[in-house]
Design an enzyme around this catalytic site. Structure first.
Site, PDB file in Angstrom:
ATOM      1  N   TYR A  30       4.043   2.274  -2.110  1.00  0.00           N
ATOM      2  CA  TYR A  30       3.911   3.741  -2.514  1.00  0.00           C
ATOM      3  C   TYR A  30       2.218   3.927  -1.985  1.00  0.00           C
ATOM      4  O   TYR A  30       1.777   4.931  -1.404  1.00  0.00           O
ATOM      5  CB  TYR A  30       3.821   3.790  -3.962  1.00  0.00           C
ATOM      6  CG  TYR A  30       3.544   5.004  -4.546  1.00  0.00           C
ATOM      7  CD1 TYR A  30       4.251   6.138  -4.580  1.00  0.00           C
ATOM      8  CD2 TYR A  30       2.287   5.195  -4.933  1.00  0.00           C
ATOM      9  CE1 TYR A  30       3.815   7.542  -4.931  1.00  0.00           C
ATOM     10  CE2 TYR A  30       1.672   6.419  -5.680  1.00  0.00           C
ATOM     11  CZ  TYR A  30       2.862   7.553  -5.426  1.00  0.00           C
ATOM     12  OH  TYR A  30       2.382   8.994  -5.875  1.00  0.00           O
ATOM     13  N   ALA A  31       1.245   2.920  -2.322  1.00  0.00           N
ATOM     14  CA  ALA A  31      -0.149   2.794  -1.873  1.00  0.00           C
ATOM     15  C   ALA A  31      -0.341   3.326  -0.435  1.00  0.00           C
ATOM     16  O   ALA A  31      -1.061   4.419   0.176  1.00  0.00           O
ATOM     17  CB  ALA A  31      -0.891   1.950  -2.403  1.00  0.00           C
TER      18      ALA A  31
END
Length: 185
Positions: free
Chosen positions: A97-98
């Site tokens: 996600y990051a």
């Protein structure tokens, strides 16, 4: 018209149908995304990792690519990407996600450079934690503040910033990140 943003053909059809229904395209919000598993890189599932990158980054690329000719035809426009503080700072067990949100932030800046001459601004909106299907626990933190005192929001708390970005002058801010997070983590 529900569309999988990872399917470029479906995205093209969606954008075309939108243009036909509304007579053009003025504002694009790149908001589709998934979180994936919350595991360390070592423990993560490579297929899930790729799915997150596909939805959050490749999907945004497909939608932007399909919409850009219509925004250019209008002679101006706005693209608002939905970023994340994790895309700027990372976080334990959030590698897919990051990483996808960090890459989306770079895509935002690249698009801003490519489209400035066409009076199309491209900016990132970082809502922070919002009560959605992706973040169902947000409701319990709404009135008391979440871990670290973070402001947990309802979707309607994000709308004023999105409207601000959508209504800026055609030669207004571009390649900027606007955040509703109240802390820098």
């Amino acid at each position: 018209m529900p569309t999988y943003v990872t399917d470029s053909g479906a995205v093209e059809r969606l954008v075309q149908a939108t243009v036909e229904a509304f007579g053009g395209l003025d504002i694009l919000v790149l908001n589709a995304g998934i979180v994936g598993d919350r595991k360390s890189v070592e423990e993560s599932d490579p297929d899930v990792w790729q799915d997150v990158i596909a939805a959050n980054l490749v999907g945004a690329y497909h939608v932007a690519r399909a919409a850009i000719p219509h925004l250019k035809r209008r002679g101006a426009g706005k693209i608002i990407t939905t970023g994340s503080g994790l895309g700027h700072h990372g976080g334990k067990n959030t590698s897919a996600y990051a990483s996808s949100k960090a890459a989306l932030w770079m895509l935002t800046r690249v698009l801003a450079q490519e489209l400035a001459a066409y009076r199309i601004s491209v900016n990132e909106l970082i809502p922070g934690p919002v009560e959605t299907a992706m973040n169902p626990d947000a409701a319990k933190w709404r009135d008391v503040g979440g871990p670290g005192g973070e402001w947990y929001k309802a979707p309607e708390d994000v709308a004023p910033l999105a409207l601000f970005l959508a209504t800026q002058p055609d030669v207004g801010p571009t390649a900027q990140s606007f955040s509703l997070m109240h802390r820098d983590t």
